[in-house]
Design an enzyme around this catalytic site. Structure first.
Site, PDB file in Angstrom:
ATOM      1  N   LEU A   1       0.869  -1.172   0.000  1.00 43.10           N
ATOM      2  CA  LEU A   1       0.000   0.000   0.000  1.00 43.10           C
ATOM      3  C   LEU A   1       0.910   1.226   0.000  1.00 43.10           C
ATOM      4  O   LEU A   1       1.672   1.445   0.946  1.00 43.10           O
ATOM      5  CB  LEU A   1      -0.905   0.006   1.235  1.00 43.10           C
ATOM      6  CG  LEU A   1      -1.748   1.273   1.470  1.00 43.10           C
ATOM      7  CD1 LEU A   1      -2.652   1.557   0.286  1.00 43.10           C
ATOM      8  CD2 LEU A   1      -2.551   1.141   2.758  1.00 43.10           C
ATOM      9  N   GLU A   2       0.851   2.003  -1.081  1.00 40.22           N
ATOM     10  CA  GLU A   2       1.676   3.199  -1.218  1.00 40.22           C
ATOM     11  C   GLU A   2       0.876   4.390  -0.685  1.00 40.22           C
ATOM     12  O   GLU A   2      -0.125   4.786  -1.272  1.00 40.22           O
ATOM     13  CB  GLU A   2       2.043   3.392  -2.696  1.00 40.22           C
ATOM     14  CG  GLU A   2       3.123   4.398  -2.946  1.00 40.22           C
ATOM     15  CD  GLU A   2       3.553   4.423  -4.415  1.00 40.22           C
ATOM     16  OE1 GLU A   2       4.721   4.722  -4.674  1.00 40.22           O
ATOM     17  OE2 GLU A   2       2.704   4.150  -5.295  1.00 40.22           O
ATOM     18  N   ILE A   3       1.309   4.922   0.445  1.00 36.88           N
ATOM     19  CA  ILE A   3       0.631   6.051   1.076  1.00 36.88           C
ATOM     20  C   ILE A   3       1.337   7.337   0.663  1.00 36.88           C
ATOM     21  O   ILE A   3       2.559   7.454   0.785  1.00 36.88           O
ATOM     22  CB  ILE A   3       0.615   5.896   2.605  1.00 36.88           C
ATOM     23  CG1 ILE A   3      -0.258   4.695   2.985  1.00 36.88           C
ATOM     24  CG2 ILE A   3       0.123   7.162   3.289  1.00 36.88           C
ATOM     25  CD1 ILE A   3      -0.269   4.378   4.467  1.00 36.88           C
TER      26      ILE A   3
END
Length: 241
Positions: A126-128
């Site tokens: 998950l790229e925040i």
């Protein structure tokens, strides 16, 4: 969880996909049939965001519209008026500006990017994405929520294409150039990446899964913001047309 879409058929199709994923989980022994049924019972759908959110105290809204900045801004603006003050608005953009989307709201500190990867139920990353105004508390809340659904998150500062989309767009574009030049077949280019670099999918089949229209939109944005090395392959442009 409430799933909102503009087309009733897309919602029906989405429920069918979720049902099939859960059925596979039951068949493989990863989830019990009781938990699968409970999960399906927790999902509702609707075609009108205002109607879906009316009377609900939602904590998180994740926008997954296509890579069109105007569409994403419109959704964020509407959501901002409907959500309770504490709620976080996340955009699943793979390349566009979180800050520009956040500026359409009155809660820029509670807007961020949450970029998921296909297929979402299997991919752990998950790229925040932190916009200029995104608060540390919002980042922490997003990371905690991601961990609660089994994701490993990374935090990146807003930049065109983030980390993953920049690399993936360049690789997919180069693969399309090799196909156009007749260097190898699509199948062999994909096999090279799968078996030579241990990628789970080749760049061309990944484009088929993601949608080449979306891939082209990302490349066009990267070309406009980062320069010539991201110019879309003419064959890709032709295929999308």
């Amino acid at each position: 969880v409430s799933l909102v879409g503009t087309q009733p058929k897309s919602l029906t199709d989405a429920l069918d996909v979720i049902r099939a994923i859960l059925a596979d989980g039951v068949r493989l022994g990863k989830v019990s049939s009781e938990k699968a049924e409970l999960a399906m019972a927790c999902v509702t759908t609707g075609t009108d965001l205002k109607a879906v959110l009316r009377g609900r105290k939602a904590d998180l809204l994740i926008e997954t519209a296509s890579e069109n900045l105007a569409a994403k801004i419109a959704i964020a603006r509407e959501a901002d008026e409907l959500l309770p003050p504490h709620a976080v608005i996340a955009t699943n953009t793979s390349a566009l500006s979180v800050t520009e989307i956040a500026c359409a709201t009155g809660r820029a500190d509670r807007v961020l990017g949450m970029h998921f990867f296909n297929p979402v139920h299997k991919m752990k990353l998950l790229e925040i994405v932190r916009g200029l105004a995104t608060s540390d508390d919002t980042i922490a809340r997003a990371r905690a929520w991601g961990a609660s659904i089994g994701k490993t998150s990374i935090v990146v500062n807003e930049a065109p294409g983030l980390t993953t989309s920049r690399m993936s767009a360049m690789m997919g574009n180069e693969a399309m150039y090799m196909l156009m030049e007749g260097i190898a077949s699509a199948e062999d280019i994909d096999t090279a990446l799968r078996l030579g670099f241990n990628h789970p999918m080749g760049p061309l089949e990944l484009g088929d899964l993601t949608g080449w229209d979306t891939r082209l939109a990302v490349l066009q944005y990267l070309h406009a913001t980062l320069g010539e090395k991201f110019r879309p392959c003419p064959l890709l442009v032709q295929y999308v047309k």
